[in-house]
Scaffold this motif. Sequence first.
Motif, mmCIF file in Angstrom:
data_model
loop_
_atom_site.group_PDB
_atom_site.id
_atom_site.type_symbol
_atom_site.label_atom_id
_atom_site.label_comp_id
_atom_site.label_asym_id
_atom_site.label_seq_id
_atom_site.Cartn_x
_atom_site.Cartn_y
_atom_site.Cartn_z
ATOM 1 N N LEU A 1 -68.485 25.322 20.313
ATOM 2 C CA LEU A 1 -69.139 26.636 20.776
ATOM 3 C C LEU A 1 -69.814 26.546 22.074
ATOM 4 O O LEU A 1 -70.952 25.625 22.063
ATOM 5 N N GLU B 1 -63.093 22.359 12.668
ATOM 6 C CA GLU B 1 -63.561 21.724 14.175
ATOM 7 C C GLU B 1 -63.811 22.638 14.694
ATOM 8 O O GLU B 1 -63.131 23.514 14.976
ATOM 9 N N HIS B 2 -65.340 23.403 15.234
ATOM 10 C CA HIS B 2 -65.412 23.852 16.053
ATOM 11 C C HIS B 2 -66.504 23.267 17.383
ATOM 12 O O HIS B 2 -67.257 22.512 17.344
ATOM 13 N N LEU C 1 -65.043 29.749 21.478
ATOM 14 C CA LEU C 1 -64.872 28.237 20.429
ATOM 15 C C LEU C 1 -63.465 28.439 20.391
ATOM 16 O O LEU C 1 -63.170 29.004 20.505
ATOM 17 N N TYR C 2 -63.879 26.779 19.751
ATOM 18 C CA TYR C 2 -62.602 25.776 20.031
ATOM 19 C C TYR C 2 -62.374 25.749 18.737
ATOM 20 O O TYR C 2 -64.175 25.765 17.491
ATOM 21 N N LYS C 3 -61.239 25.715 18.155
ATOM 22 C CA LYS C 3 -61.177 25.821 16.516
ATOM 23 C C LYS C 3 -59.749 24.814 16.622
ATOM 24 O O LYS C 3 -58.838 25.353 17.500
#
Length: 264
Positions: free
Chosen positions: A209, A206-207, A255-257
């Motif tokens: 942004l 998932e992201h 960006l979260y990942k």
Amino acid sequence: MHPHALNLPRGRTLPGAVGHNRGVVRPNYAFLPPEGVLKSRLPQYDATVVRFLAAPVLGARFAQFVLEIEAGGGTRAPIVEAGIQHFYYVLSGSVVAKVDDSAEKELTAGGFLYAPPGVPLSIRNQGSAGARVLGLRKRYEAIDLPPPAPILSHQDEVPRTNHTGLDGRGFQHLLPFGDLAFDFEMNLMWFSPGTFFPAVETHIMEHGLYMLQGQGLYLLGTEWHEIWAEDFIWMGAYCPQQFYPTGPDEAAYLLYKDVNRDVA
Ligand code: UGY
Ligand code: MN
């Protein structure tokens, strides 16, 4: 349309015609321009507006939000949550932050903190102007390793790399890259005009942004969206994605990942 026909207060302008909305919410992605994200307040903060971006009710497996902290505001008491890790990134202004028994550290724009699950943190605005901070909360997925240690740092202390072989790309991994104790990444992604991903990505991660600077076109699923600074995108698992910067200057987003964990 003339503004008076819309009963707008004198001097007010709208980002577009009434009813025009760049925002889109789909089952596995959402595009949220800032003007549509309204204010909340939370008991754990003084003099702070919270604007929720991603949340489980949207379909995300994490929460992301902007804190607008007035001078003198911030966490009312240290925040500590069993099983939940926190990440904060200063968008503008400055705050004084502390994680666990660290010394207090001033974080200016580009400063960030990571608090492992169950570790207290505080963020206070001791200046005379407002501060904006991007926050993230995620339930920690424990494995057979000790959880990560707290971090208080600044993006200027993080090297900029480029593994793509494409000119004009840049990556700053704000959390230690490849450390399997972490179950997510927070990456600054830099794009010079004319660059893009080598392929449309369709992946399990998932992201979240948050657009920091520049502009571009973002592919989500089968639709292209014009993106500017302060826009937010949630991309669920397997959301097809591509980005073309369109402005004259470098574009960047945070960006979260979610990474490093198995599935069954
Ligand atoms: O690392 C990534 O998944 C990244 N290239 N995705 C993105 O920026 N949408
Ligand atoms: Mn991706």
